[in-house]
Design a protein around this motif. Sequence first.
Motif, PDB file in Angstrom:
ATOM      1  N   PHE A 125      -5.853   8.792   4.428  1.00  0.00           N
ATOM      2  CA  PHE A 125      -6.439   7.970   3.358  1.00  0.00           C
ATOM      3  C   PHE A 125      -6.839   6.606   3.921  1.00  0.00           C
ATOM      4  N   THR A 126      -7.615   5.858   3.136  1.00  0.00           N
ATOM      5  CA  THR A 126      -8.109   4.563   3.623  1.00  0.00           C
ATOM      6  C   THR A 126      -7.765   3.436   2.639  1.00  0.00           C
ATOM      7  N   TYR A 127      -8.206   2.249   3.006  1.00  0.00           N
ATOM      8  CA  TYR A 127      -8.073   1.070   2.130  1.00  0.00           C
ATOM      9  C   TYR A 127      -8.759   1.342   0.794  1.00  0.00           C
ATOM     10  N   ASP A 128      -9.900   2.039   0.857  1.00  0.00           N
ATOM     11  CA  ASP A 128     -10.626   2.403  -0.369  1.00  0.00           C
ATOM     12  C   ASP A 128      -9.757   3.296  -1.261  1.00  0.00           C
TER      13      ASP A 128
ATOM     14  N   LEU B  45      -4.503  11.277  -6.956  1.00  0.00           N
ATOM     15  CA  LEU B  45      -5.838  10.763  -7.270  1.00  0.00           C
ATOM     16  C   LEU B  45      -6.928  11.569  -6.560  1.00  0.00           C
ATOM     17  N   VAL B  46      -6.679  11.864  -5.278  1.00  0.00           N
ATOM     18  CA  VAL B  46      -7.688  12.594  -4.509  1.00  0.00           C
ATOM     19  C   VAL B  46      -7.918  13.974  -5.126  1.00  0.00           C
ATOM     20  N   LYS B  47      -6.815  14.612  -5.564  1.00  0.00           N
ATOM     21  CA  LYS B  47      -6.966  15.918  -6.232  1.00  0.00           C
ATOM     22  C   LYS B  47      -7.826  15.767  -7.482  1.00  0.00           C
ATOM     23  N   GLU B  48      -7.538  14.724  -8.242  1.00  0.00           N
ATOM     24  CA  GLU B  48      -8.292  14.487  -9.484  1.00  0.00           C
ATOM     25  C   GLU B  48      -9.784  14.305  -9.181  1.00  0.00           C
ATOM     26  N   LEU B  49     -10.086  13.518  -8.146  1.00  0.00           N
ATOM     27  CA  LEU B  49     -11.495  13.269  -7.804  1.00  0.00           C
ATOM     28  C   LEU B  49     -12.172  14.557  -7.329  1.00  0.00           C
ATOM     29  N   GLU B  50     -11.396  15.375  -6.592  1.00  0.00           N
ATOM     30  CA  GLU B  50     -11.936  16.663  -6.125  1.00  0.00           C
ATOM     31  C   GLU B  50     -12.253  17.563  -7.309  1.00  0.00           C
ATOM     32  N   THR B  51     -11.281  17.688  -8.232  1.00  0.00           N
ATOM     33  CA  THR B  51     -11.470  18.551  -9.394  1.00  0.00           C
ATOM     34  C   THR B  51     -12.681  18.106 -10.202  1.00  0.00           C
ATOM     35  N   LYS B  52     -12.858  16.798 -10.313  1.00  0.00           N
ATOM     36  CA  LYS B  52     -13.991  16.303 -11.105  1.00  0.00           C
ATOM     37  C   LYS B  52     -15.302  16.430 -10.341  1.00  0.00           C
TER      38      LYS B  52
ATOM     39  N   GLU C 205       0.817  -1.215   0.000  1.00  0.00           N
ATOM     40  CA  GLU C 205       0.000   0.000   0.000  1.00  0.00           C
ATOM     41  C   GLU C 205       0.855   1.270   0.000  1.00  0.00           C
ATOM     42  N   SER C 206       2.041   1.200   0.657  1.00  0.00           N
ATOM     43  CA  SER C 206       2.901   2.381   0.769  1.00  0.00           C
ATOM     44  C   SER C 206       3.301   2.934  -0.603  1.00  0.00           C
ATOM     45  N   PHE C 207       3.418   2.016  -1.560  1.00  0.00           N
ATOM     46  CA  PHE C 207       3.808   2.394  -2.918  1.00  0.00           C
ATOM     47  C   PHE C 207       2.865   3.449  -3.502  1.00  0.00           C
ATOM     48  N   TYR C 208       1.634   3.472  -3.011  1.00  0.00           N
ATOM     49  CA  TYR C 208       0.618   4.313  -3.641  1.00  0.00           C
ATOM     50  C   TYR C 208       0.457   5.682  -2.976  1.00  0.00           C
ATOM     51  N   GLN C 209       1.288   6.001  -1.936  1.00  0.00           N
ATOM     52  CA  GLN C 209       1.089   7.246  -1.188  1.00  0.00           C
ATOM     53  C   GLN C 209       0.986   8.473  -2.110  1.00  0.00           C
ATOM     54  N   SER C 210       2.020   8.664  -2.959  1.00  0.00           N
ATOM     55  CA  SER C 210       1.996   9.871  -3.795  1.00  0.00           C
ATOM     56  C   SER C 210       0.871   9.778  -4.822  1.00  0.00           C
ATOM     57  N   ARG C 211       0.588   8.559  -5.243  1.00  0.00           N
ATOM     58  CA  ARG C 211      -0.482   8.373  -6.237  1.00  0.00           C
ATOM     59  C   ARG C 211      -1.852   8.658  -5.619  1.00  0.00           C
ATOM     60  N   MET C 212      -1.983   8.320  -4.315  1.00  0.00           N
ATOM     61  CA  MET C 212      -3.266   8.605  -3.659  1.00  0.00           C
ATOM     62  C   MET C 212      -3.475  10.117  -3.584  1.00  0.00           C
TER      63      MET C 212
ATOM     64  N   THR D 250     -14.936   5.550   1.275  1.00  0.00           N
ATOM     65  CA  THR D 250     -14.406   6.659   2.067  1.00  0.00           C
ATOM     66  C   THR D 250     -13.040   7.002   1.477  1.00  0.00           C
ATOM     67  N   ILE D 251     -12.978   8.167   0.851  1.00  0.00           N
ATOM     68  CA  ILE D 251     -11.735   8.537   0.166  1.00  0.00           C
ATOM     69  C   ILE D 251     -10.804   9.288   1.128  1.00  0.00           C
ATOM     70  N   ILE D 252     -11.398  10.203   1.954  1.00  0.00           N
ATOM     71  CA  ILE D 252     -10.580  10.888   2.970  1.00  0.00           C
ATOM     72  C   ILE D 252     -11.263  10.718   4.327  1.00  0.00           C
ATOM     73  N   LYS D 253     -10.482  10.232   5.282  1.00  0.00           N
ATOM     74  CA  LYS D 253     -11.041  10.020   6.630  1.00  0.00           C
ATOM     75  C   LYS D 253     -11.210  11.357   7.339  1.00  0.00           C
ATOM     76  N   THR D 254     -12.004  11.368   8.403  1.00  0.00           N
ATOM     77  CA  THR D 254     -12.069  12.537   9.263  1.00  0.00           C
ATOM     78  C   THR D 254     -10.643  12.737   9.797  1.00  0.00           C
ATOM     79  N   GLY D 255     -10.116  13.909   9.670  1.00  0.00           N
ATOM     80  CA  GLY D 255      -8.746  14.132  10.117  1.00  0.00           C
ATOM     81  C   GLY D 255      -7.759  14.118   8.956  1.00  0.00           C
ATOM     82  N   GLY D 256      -8.230  13.698   7.797  1.00  0.00           N
ATOM     83  CA  GLY D 256      -7.401  13.873   6.603  1.00  0.00           C
ATOM     84  C   GLY D 256      -6.697  12.649   6.032  1.00  0.00           C
TER      85      GLY D 256
END
Length: 665
Positions: A387-390, A346-353, A336-343, A379-385
């Motif tokens: 990321f999750t398994y999702d 991705l979250v920015k992309e989902l926000e923009t869309k 999962e750590s591999f995806y930190q920067s990608r998450m 759940t894309i962003i948890k309370t407190g900021g």
Amino acid sequence: MTDQLSKEQQRLAELESEISKFEEAITNIRQGDFSETSDELNRAMTENTKLKFRLEILNKAISNERKSLKTAPQVSGMISIVSHLKDVFQQAIVAAFPELNNAPCVVTESPKADYQCSSSMAICQLLKEKQIKTSPMEVAKKIIEKIPYSSLIDKTEISGPGFINIFLSKDYVKQAIHSILNDGVKPPQTEKKRIVIDFSSPNVAKEMHVGHLRSTIIGDSIARLLEFMGHDVLRINHVGDWGTQFGMLIAHLEDRFPDFVNVSPPIADLQSFYKESKKRFDEDEEFKKRAYDRVVKLQSGESNSTKAWQLICDVSRREFQKIYDSLDIKIVERGESFYQSRMEKLVKELETKGLLEADDGRFIMWGDKNDDFGGIPLTIIKTGGGFTYDTSDMATIKQRIEEEKADWLIYITDAGQATHFKAIFSCAKRAGILDSSKIRVDHVGFGVVLGEDGKKFKTRSGDTVKLAELLDEGLKRSIAKLMEKERDKILNEEEMKEAQKNVAYGCIKYADLSKNCKNEYVFSFDKMLEDKGNTAVYLLYANTRICSIARNLGEEFLKSLPKLKKETSIELEHVKELKLAKVLIQFPDIIDRILRDLTINTLCEYLYQIATTFTEFYDVCYCIEKNKQGEIVKINTSRILLCEAATAVMSECFKILGLKTLQKI
Ligand code: ARG
């Protein structure tokens, strides 16, 4: 095809078209179009009868010509018979009913004939909708008239209300066996794909449990199958190596082994280490704060936290690797750590869309309205900021499609995660990441592993079963079984060791693979080590016995095998010979079927079918005849070669299942 045959076929086609013209004329006249006189009608009818008679003669001539053909049939090698027959029947259906553009073509194996086409009823229904009255029987007749020449088909027959039974040509069966012997067991032809398969995927510092063992075994076998097909397969171990628990592990490590940067800390028992840190986390507010702080530091790449995290991951990695080595599993770790920067991206992309929705402090995303996404948002962003398994799985899908250029993604986890993956696939579609018309995605979910008492699989003392201990227990049981069968009298020490491992790991894998993976599965060493029924022991024994038939004929015979394979014509006179051969040549169809829904247990059923059909054959068909003195008086080479073909197919199935065969047992 000879010239004569093709000329006759052309003539046949001309006659057929003349007949249909006459038939049309006759129908018109009968329906009251009296533009033709009744003399005309009579003439047409007589002519029609004559033509039909000629047609019949020509049909017979063609069928005789086909039988006497010495040339090879038009299809060569091992092919998927069902797909071929589907093509043939599709052509026939289109030719017979050009007015229908959606006529279904259903061809399946059949216990009565070899194969069966069961489209007539559905076609009849479609014709009815177009106000054309007919019966399934008539439809079947019309389809049969239009079947193009196929070297696979010996004859067809109508059965029941309108099923078409299809009988395979013996020449084709012989030729396919010849191909198994000389070209090897080949996969069905397919377009090469890039496939990412995510399996095993245990969690660092936590137990690798029997559920992960299931994922490992099933995933490895599916990967082997796809590799056998010639696909470009990337096997990914999506280990859980990121998240809050690392904050507490790191904070605990810093306290207990402050010098961890220079000295490797003794955290061999990572589990107890994890338990200690969890206890502190739950009881000590100050520690809890520090743990959260460490997660933030780790995720921002701070060097000491990263070093501590690596140490912890290394300990787990070594444990996982032991299991993979025992079971001969190849897999690339990309947690999962591999995806930190990608998450983050991705979250920015989902926000923009505009796809994220605020929900009580967290941010969620809903799946596509038109999909079955399981009814629960991600759940894309948890309370407190955080990321999750999702979030990480949305990132895996994007990374695998866009960076890995995959055409097919497969995830293998327990069935409890089915809703998670439904939502992931649906949200990925909604976000424009996944175009399901171009990319195939599968979640293969498996049932929980139960103990023999029907409860969750646990040790007697109620602890979760450690995988390494489970595998060791398997080794102990398998050697006991081999001793009980007095194999130590036949095998030398090294062979015994090999047999012990192959039987133990083979049984554990096979017991898992041979059940429909969707169901719960009861783990029982006693059952898996049984030597009767659909078990690894029975099948490994059966295969070794088949292998030894040719081997027992001695070195000289073995040396001559390649030449014999080329030159011997395979005789399939006995019904049991033919039956066995027909089962063997189904291999490509079985593979096709598994690829449709990734149910590996189909391959186990097939393997068992080969073994039992082989026994039926071997019981009544002598391969080697001996006199009273035990000397060989006759070798039936064709039958020996059929045994060779059987073990060739079985061996390929074992390879796909990840089981190692035995030379001697
Ligand atoms: N680590 C997860 C578990 O133990 C499985 C991960 C499966 N892969 C994935 N991409 N979600 O349940």
